[in-house]
Scaffold this motif. Structure first.
Motif, PDB file in Angstrom:
ATOM      1  N   ASN A 285       5.583  -0.878  -7.106  1.00  0.00           N
ATOM      2  CA  ASN A 285       4.944  -1.759  -6.119  1.00  0.00           C
ATOM      3  C   ASN A 285       5.430  -3.203  -6.269  1.00  0.00           C
ATOM      4  O   ASN A 285       4.660  -4.113  -6.621  1.00  0.00           O
ATOM      5  N   ASN A 288       6.134  -8.089  -2.202  1.00  0.00           N
ATOM      6  CA  ASN A 288       6.789  -8.060  -0.898  1.00  0.00           C
ATOM      7  C   ASN A 288       6.801  -9.423  -0.249  1.00  0.00           C
ATOM      8  O   ASN A 288       5.968 -10.291  -0.560  1.00  0.00           O
ATOM      9  N   GLU A 290       6.468 -11.517   3.387  1.00  0.00           N
ATOM     10  CA  GLU A 290       5.468 -11.413   4.447  1.00  0.00           C
ATOM     11  C   GLU A 290       5.826 -10.267   5.389  1.00  0.00           C
ATOM     12  O   GLU A 290       7.000 -10.062   5.730  1.00  0.00           O
ATOM     13  N   LEU A 291       4.835  -9.494   5.796  1.00  0.00           N
ATOM     14  CA  LEU A 291       5.090  -8.354   6.671  1.00  0.00           C
ATOM     15  C   LEU A 291       5.553  -8.836   8.043  1.00  0.00           C
ATOM     16  O   LEU A 291       5.083  -9.860   8.535  1.00  0.00           O
ATOM     17  N   TYR A 297       4.960   2.248  10.693  1.00  0.00           N
ATOM     18  CA  TYR A 297       3.985   2.473   9.619  1.00  0.00           C
ATOM     19  C   TYR A 297       4.132   3.902   9.083  1.00  0.00           C
ATOM     20  O   TYR A 297       4.144   4.870   9.846  1.00  0.00           O
ATOM     21  N   SER A 321      -5.452  -1.910   6.872  1.00  0.00           N
ATOM     22  CA  SER A 321      -5.342  -2.716   5.648  1.00  0.00           C
ATOM     23  C   SER A 321      -4.447  -2.046   4.603  1.00  0.00           C
ATOM     24  O   SER A 321      -3.927  -2.712   3.714  1.00  0.00           O
ATOM     25  N   ARG A 322      -4.268  -0.717   4.720  1.00  0.00           N
ATOM     26  CA  ARG A 322      -3.450   0.005   3.740  1.00  0.00           C
ATOM     27  C   ARG A 322      -1.951  -0.201   3.969  1.00  0.00           C
ATOM     28  O   ARG A 322      -1.139   0.194   3.136  1.00  0.00           O
ATOM     29  N   GLN A 324       0.894  -2.030   3.397  1.00  0.00           N
ATOM     30  CA  GLN A 324       1.254  -3.145   2.511  1.00  0.00           C
ATOM     31  C   GLN A 324       2.634  -3.018   1.879  1.00  0.00           C
ATOM     32  O   GLN A 324       3.169  -3.988   1.372  1.00  0.00           O
ATOM     33  N   ARG A 325       3.226  -1.813   1.863  1.00  0.00           N
ATOM     34  CA  ARG A 325       4.485  -1.614   1.151  1.00  0.00           C
ATOM     35  C   ARG A 325       5.673  -1.830   2.091  1.00  0.00           C
ATOM     36  O   ARG A 325       6.076  -0.919   2.826  1.00  0.00           O
ATOM     37  N   VAL A 354       6.888  -0.113   6.885  1.00  0.00           N
ATOM     38  CA  VAL A 354       5.843  -0.466   5.926  1.00  0.00           C
ATOM     39  C   VAL A 354       5.062   0.799   5.589  1.00  0.00           C
ATOM     40  O   VAL A 354       4.656   1.544   6.491  1.00  0.00           O
ATOM     41  N   SER A 356       1.953   3.013   3.473  1.00  0.00           N
ATOM     42  CA  SER A 356       0.547   2.937   3.097  1.00  0.00           C
ATOM     43  C   SER A 356       0.408   2.774   1.584  1.00  0.00           C
ATOM     44  O   SER A 356       1.279   3.181   0.809  1.00  0.00           O
ATOM     45  N   THR A 357      -0.722   2.226   1.162  1.00  0.00           N
ATOM     46  CA  THR A 357      -1.001   2.133  -0.272  1.00  0.00           C
ATOM     47  C   THR A 357      -1.348   3.495  -0.868  1.00  0.00           C
ATOM     48  O   THR A 357      -1.579   3.600  -2.065  1.00  0.00           O
TER      49      THR A 357
END
Length: 451
Positions: A285, A288, A290-291, A297, A321-322, A324-325, A354, A356-357
């Motif tokens: 992890n 990162n 900024e998205l 997704y 919200s998940r 993030q990657r 991107v 998911s967590t």
């Protein structure tokens, strides 16, 4: 040439066309004309003129037909060509050699049979859209109908008809799907002469045989990969370095168990594997940037058997919200929730993606493909499970994941292992695509060979 061999030849040719995305072309007038001049036994499609339906909007000939047959098919109800039998409880019977079937397939064996001979079974309750053809002594439980006493109809043709019917349209329950005898008996269908029924049934059986052969080939490749992976990561098999003029992939060399570690090293010229923490060979992890405002997704449902099967582009403002990657090429996604499913991904795409967590993002320092293969070994997954928390949805956090110990060879040996196992993966993927194409081809036949 036997009829069976003729079917194989035709299937191979038609599947090849289908693989080239020419299924529709098979049915085009142009292709039809070309085929008709060859006088082959391939099913032929009606011309546009034939396709003009009568005023009652009911056609009595199929779109695709074998050339030796002509004339309209006959309208009938299912109840006019067969009888439907009910399954029964088997628990009073003794153990034996007679198979007992339910809607989920084979259940057990007993010493008596309910029916002997050809039959097409269809679910009465539960799974109602998976017909099965049987030709033996058998018993069915009360959730599975069987058919018998066929009149002017061939059971294998009826089986193909049942495969084509959308049984869910006839569901009579709001909860568990259900069918009744009376409903099935009233279903109308069109049927050709017995010889044409036999021709259609034989052709589709040959297609099924092709699918079964490909499925078996895929199973054998998967078993081979599983076996060779275990030996490679246990170091029972080692690669030799390439010779200066050798570029082809070489088989791993079996390790002599009597040899010492030093002798193995001499044999392979690769150094011994080193024990490291996962966090030493990759960033778990990584931080990162900024998205982006819009991205594809990737969540757990987007990946299937290591393939990205669903891509959903969304705006950042609407992202969960998940999300993030932020991914880069050669990142690995490791499923941290229920990791035994091994629904991981080797990410190799350009663009804004991107994840998911629900995934741990691994940015590998050496061979990403080697680590990707290692993530799928039973030893690694079992180590992960030992550190998971939760029962229904066992999960591991990134801190514990990064502490897991793994054994890692030199970079050159990593690359050879990655190349070897990736080649097997490509073979499996090729066969898997052939299965998908043939299944699609069969689905098209079921639509076009019937009225």
């Amino acid at each position: 040439m036997t009829a069976q061999n003729k079917n194989k030849t035709v299937i191979a040719r038609l599947v090849a066309r289908n693989e080239a995305n020419q299924t529709e072309a098979i049915c085009s007038n142009k292709t039809h004309h070309a085929n008709s001049t060859k006088q082959s036994h391939e099913p032929k499609r009606k011309t546009e003129t034939d396709c003009v339906v009568p005023c009652n909007d009911v056609s009595l000939t199929p779109k695709l037909r074998f050339k030796e047959f002509e004339g309209d098919w006959e309208k009938k109800k299912i109840g006019e060509v067969l009888k439907i039998g009910s399954g029964r409880d088997y628990k009073h019977l003794n153990k034996g050699q007679i198979p007992v079937y339910g809607t989920g397939g084979l259940m057990t064996y007993v010493d008596e049979y309910l029916y002997e001979g050809e039959s097409v079974c269809i679910g009465r309750k539960g799974t109602i859209d998976k017909p099965v053809y049987l030709n033996e002594k058998f018993w069915t439980v009360d959730t599975l109908f069987y058919t018998h006493s066929f009149k002017n109809s061939i059971p294998k043709f009826i089986f193909r008809l049942f495969e084509r019917i959308n049984w869910k349209l006839y569901n009579e329950a709001s909860g568990v799907p259900s069918l009744s005898k009376s409903t099935i008996e009233k279903i109308k269908f069109s049927t050709p002469s017995l010889p044409e029924q036999q021709k259609i049934a034989s052709f589709l059986t040959a297609v099924d045989t092709k699918i079964q052969q490909l499925t078996r080939k895929k199973e054998l490749l998967e078993q081979y990969k599983k076996g060779v992976m275990q030996k490679i990561f246990n170091q029972e098999l080692r690669f030799k370095p390439d010779n200066a003029n050798e570029t082809s992939l070489r088989e791993p060399v079996a390790r002599n168990e009597a040899n010492s570690t030093q002798s193995v090293q001499n044999e392979t010229d690769f150094p011994d594997w080193e024990e490291k923490k996962l966090g030493d060979v990759c960033d778990v992890n990584p931080k990162n940037h900024e998205l982006p405002n819009s991205f594809v997704y990737i969540d757990l449902e987007s990946v299937e058997s290591g393939r990205l099967v669903f891509q959903n582009r969304i705006d950042l403002s609407e992202a969960p919200s998940r999300a993030q990657r932020l991914l880069k090429v050669n990142d690995l996604l490791f499923q941290t929730v229920r990791p035994y499913q091994m629904n991981n991904l080797f990410f190799n795409k350009e663009g804004d993606y991107v994840a998911s967590t629900g995934y741990a993002q691994l940015r590998v320092k050496e061979s990403a493909m080697f680590l990707y293969q290692l993530l799928h070994t039973n030893e690694f997954v079992n180590n992960v499970l030992e550190r998971c928390t939760g029962t229904s949805y066992p999960a591991i956090n990134s801190k514990d994941l990064s502490k897991l110990k793994i054994k890692v060879p030199s970079l050159k040996e990593q690359q050879k292992i990655a190349t070897y196992l990736s080649a097997i993966d490509r073979k499996i993927e090729t066969v898997n695509n052939q299965i998908s194409h043939t299944q699609t081809f069969k689905k098209g036949l079921l639509q076009q060979l019937f009225v």
